[in-house]
Design a protein around this motif. Structure first.
Motif, PDB file in Angstrom:
ATOM      1  N   GLY A 251      -5.232  -4.907 -11.368  1.00  0.00           N
ATOM      2  CA  GLY A 251      -4.941  -5.507 -10.073  1.00  0.00           C
ATOM      3  C   GLY A 251      -3.453  -5.645  -9.850  1.00  0.00           C
ATOM      4  N   LEU A 252      -2.726  -6.096 -10.864  1.00  0.00           N
ATOM      5  CA  LEU A 252      -1.274  -6.223 -10.750  1.00  0.00           C
ATOM      6  C   LEU A 252      -0.619  -4.871 -10.528  1.00  0.00           C
ATOM      7  CD1 LEU A 252      -0.671  -8.790 -13.643  1.00  0.00           C
ATOM      8  CD2 LEU A 252      -0.262  -9.209 -11.208  1.00  0.00           C
ATOM      9  N   ALA A 253      -1.110  -3.838 -11.214  1.00  0.00           N
ATOM     10  CA  ALA A 253      -0.549  -2.496 -11.045  1.00  0.00           C
ATOM     11  C   ALA A 253      -0.738  -2.003  -9.611  1.00  0.00           C
ATOM     12  CB  ALA A 253      -1.196  -1.530 -12.032  1.00  0.00           C
ATOM     13  N   ALA A 254      -1.936  -2.225  -9.054  1.00  0.00           N
ATOM     14  CA  ALA A 254      -2.181  -1.815  -7.672  1.00  0.00           C
ATOM     15  C   ALA A 254      -1.305  -2.604  -6.709  1.00  0.00           C
ATOM     16  CB  ALA A 254      -3.654  -2.012  -7.327  1.00  0.00           C
ATOM     17  N   PRO A 258       4.318  -0.189  -2.914  1.00  0.00           N
ATOM     18  CA  PRO A 258       4.964  -0.625  -1.671  1.00  0.00           C
ATOM     19  C   PRO A 258       4.016  -0.763  -0.497  1.00  0.00           C
ATOM     20  CG  PRO A 258       5.523   1.667  -2.182  1.00  0.00           C
ATOM     21  CD  PRO A 258       4.833   1.117  -3.382  1.00  0.00           C
ATOM     22  N   ARG A 259       2.851  -0.114  -0.550  1.00  0.00           N
ATOM     23  CA  ARG A 259       1.906  -0.218   0.562  1.00  0.00           C
ATOM     24  C   ARG A 259       0.910  -1.358   0.371  1.00  0.00           C
ATOM     25  NH1 ARG A 259      -0.520   5.567   1.861  1.00  0.00           N
ATOM     26  NH2 ARG A 259      -1.347   4.359   3.630  1.00  0.00           N
ATOM     27  N   ARG A 266       9.042  -5.836   2.536  1.00  0.00           N
ATOM     28  CA  ARG A 266       9.428  -5.168   3.780  1.00  0.00           C
ATOM     29  C   ARG A 266       9.425  -6.142   4.954  1.00  0.00           C
ATOM     30  NH1 ARG A 266       6.144  -1.348   5.505  1.00  0.00           N
ATOM     31  NH2 ARG A 266       4.392  -1.769   4.112  1.00  0.00           N
ATOM     32  N   ALA A 267       8.487  -7.082   4.954  1.00  0.00           N
ATOM     33  CA  ALA A 267       8.488  -8.105   6.002  1.00  0.00           C
ATOM     34  C   ALA A 267       9.715  -9.003   5.874  1.00  0.00           C
ATOM     35  CB  ALA A 267       7.209  -8.936   5.913  1.00  0.00           C
ATOM     36  N   PRO A 295       6.808  -4.173   9.758  1.00  0.00           N
ATOM     37  CA  PRO A 295       6.192  -4.811   8.586  1.00  0.00           C
ATOM     38  C   PRO A 295       5.967  -6.298   8.822  1.00  0.00           C
ATOM     39  CG  PRO A 295       8.039  -3.426   7.938  1.00  0.00           C
ATOM     40  CD  PRO A 295       8.086  -3.522   9.432  1.00  0.00           C
ATOM     41  N   GLY A 296       4.768  -6.749   8.453  1.00  0.00           N
ATOM     42  CA  GLY A 296       4.449  -8.153   8.620  1.00  0.00           C
ATOM     43  C   GLY A 296       3.736  -8.472   9.918  1.00  0.00           C
ATOM     44  N   PHE A 297       3.474  -7.442  10.727  1.00  0.00           N
ATOM     45  CA  PHE A 297       2.786  -7.664  11.995  1.00  0.00           C
ATOM     46  C   PHE A 297       1.594  -6.729  12.122  1.00  0.00           C
ATOM     47  CE2 PHE A 297       6.901  -9.500  12.765  1.00  0.00           C
ATOM     48  CZ  PHE A 297       6.617 -10.611  13.547  1.00  0.00           C
ATOM     49  N   GLY A 298       0.511  -7.259  12.701  1.00  0.00           N
ATOM     50  CA  GLY A 298      -0.704  -6.473  12.865  1.00  0.00           C
ATOM     51  C   GLY A 298      -1.497  -6.396  11.572  1.00  0.00           C
TER      52      GLY A 298
END
Length: 405
Positions: A251-254, A258-259, A266-267, A295-298
């Protein structure tokens, strides 16, 4: 009207669907909608509509349907852990937002997600010292938080007795220790017996009760979000029978991508860049007109706004009323919604908490990782209780083998 945007009627005609189905497509994240010129109607990107129409024409055979399910399409697994609804995630039938309002801690939510019943796995005594095998790594503040946790957790597993024991009580106690150890590793602190939100808050803003409450709320709404990338990765690993420490590392690796977890950074950068610009509104408009994302919206799962962010925003407003930073955040939020029709999501709010409290971007990711680990463990426990291996098939699309002579 912009020729790259279609009205609802045109979209329905091209797709051969009703308006009700169109709204369902938007709610499932299959189509993006934007505000129309009168702010009441909605418009749809032509490129997205044409791509969806092409997929519909290609047919819905079993193989194609399965492939499409991998990108927020049809459900592929049954779970009793969480449900995503327009008003936010539900943990075993309990609203995450309501849990925040009633004062639930991450530990309370973990017990619920893990279906502990009357058993409290957090009542087990905690050793406040790291084993010698991980002490150097665990206290190394120069390591990035996720890297530090991923390096130390496999070593911690070496000292865990009964790591493959299938008894629920034993597994819940291992999970509870992991939740605490992960949080401590993320902030390079010794294991802590108290609530995770107090450990984090004390590291970042000591003795600030209001901030600690905000961290508590953030952890609770981050605890699980159905079959997201990191939860699915944890389930796949858990399906092999691997111990819980290994599933947590997956889980940590996933999350490190960046996505996924990187969205908070990025936000954070978007907020910083908008504040540094002469006009935050002009900056947002320029990005949107240029085709850059915000980033951070939607959020694909919440086309009308992320309820998790909506729950945290009033708490941030109350804590920082009248501050210049809050005014900047309000300007960014208002400008983005007006220009793009998008509202803040959980990534923005975690980044906003950091900006408002004079913190770097890293604590935003730490809050996400510390909270979401409760969900990864829930999915691992559920998958292993089902006793099934997750092994999908691939549809080969490469060079065909040569025919035998």
């Amino acid at each position: 009207m912009d020729t790259d945007l279609l009205s609802a009627r045109e979209t329905c005609r091209l797709l051969g669907i009703s308006q009700a189905t169109l709204y369902a497509y938007v709610s499932r994240g299959l189509l993006e909608s934007r505000p129309g010129p009168d702010h009441r109607s909605r418009l749809y990107p032509r490129q997205d509509v044409e791509r969806l129409a092409q997929r519909k024409r290609a047919g819905r055979g079993a193989a194609r349907g399965a492939a499409q399910s991998l990108d927020r399409g049809l459900p592929v697994l049954e779970t009793q852990i969480s449900l995503i609804r327009p008003d936010g995630p539900y943990y075993r039938g309990r609203s995450a937002v309501e849990a925040v309002r009633t004062g639930a801690t991450l530990e309370d939510i973990a017990r619920l997600l893990w279906d502990c019943g009357e058993h409290d796995p957090f009542a087990v005594e905690v050793d406040g010292n790291w084993p010698a095998t991980v002490a150097t790594i665990a206290g190394n503040e120069r390591l990035p938080p996720l890297a530090r946790a991923m390096a130390a957790i496999p070593l911690l597993a070496l000292d865990v007795q009964h790591s493959f024991n299938s008894a629920p009580r034993v597994r819940h106690e291992i999970a509870a220790a992991l939740l605490r150890h992960n949080a401590a590793l993320l902030v390079a602190q010794p294991p802590f017996a108290g609530p995770v939100h107090r450990l984090l808050a004390q590291c970042w803003k000591p003795d600030d009760e209001g901030f600690a409450e905000l961290v508590r709320a953030a952890l609770v709404v981050c605890a699980d979000h159905e079959l997201n990338v990191s939860a699915f990765a944890a389930r796949v690993v858990a399906s092999t029978g691997a111990h819980l420490h290994a599933t947590v590392c997956s889980g940590l690796a996933a999350l490190s991508g960046p996505r996924h977890g990187g969205a908070t950074a990025r936000a954070y950068a978007l907020i910083a860049d908008a504040r540094e610009a002469g006009s935050a509104r002009d900056f947002i408009a320029m990005r949107w007109q240029r085709g850059d994302d915000l980033p951070g919206f939607g959020h694909a799962m919440y086309p009308h706004g992320d309820p998790r962010a909506a729950e945290l925003l009033p708490r941030l407003r109350e804590l920082h009323a009248g501050s210049p930073m809050l005014e900047s955040l309000e300007t960014i939020i208002a400008a983005t919604e007006d220009i793009s029709g998008q509202r803040p999501n959980i990534d923005f709010m975690l980044a906003a908490i950091c900006h408002a409290n004079g913190l770097a971007a890293t604590p935003a990711l730490v809050m996400f990782a510390a909270g979401r680990l409760a969900g990864w463990l829930a999915h691992a426990l559920e998958q292993q209780a089902q006793g099934r291996l997750i092994r999908p098939r691939a549809r080969y699309a490469g060079v065909a083998p040569a025919e035998p002579a």
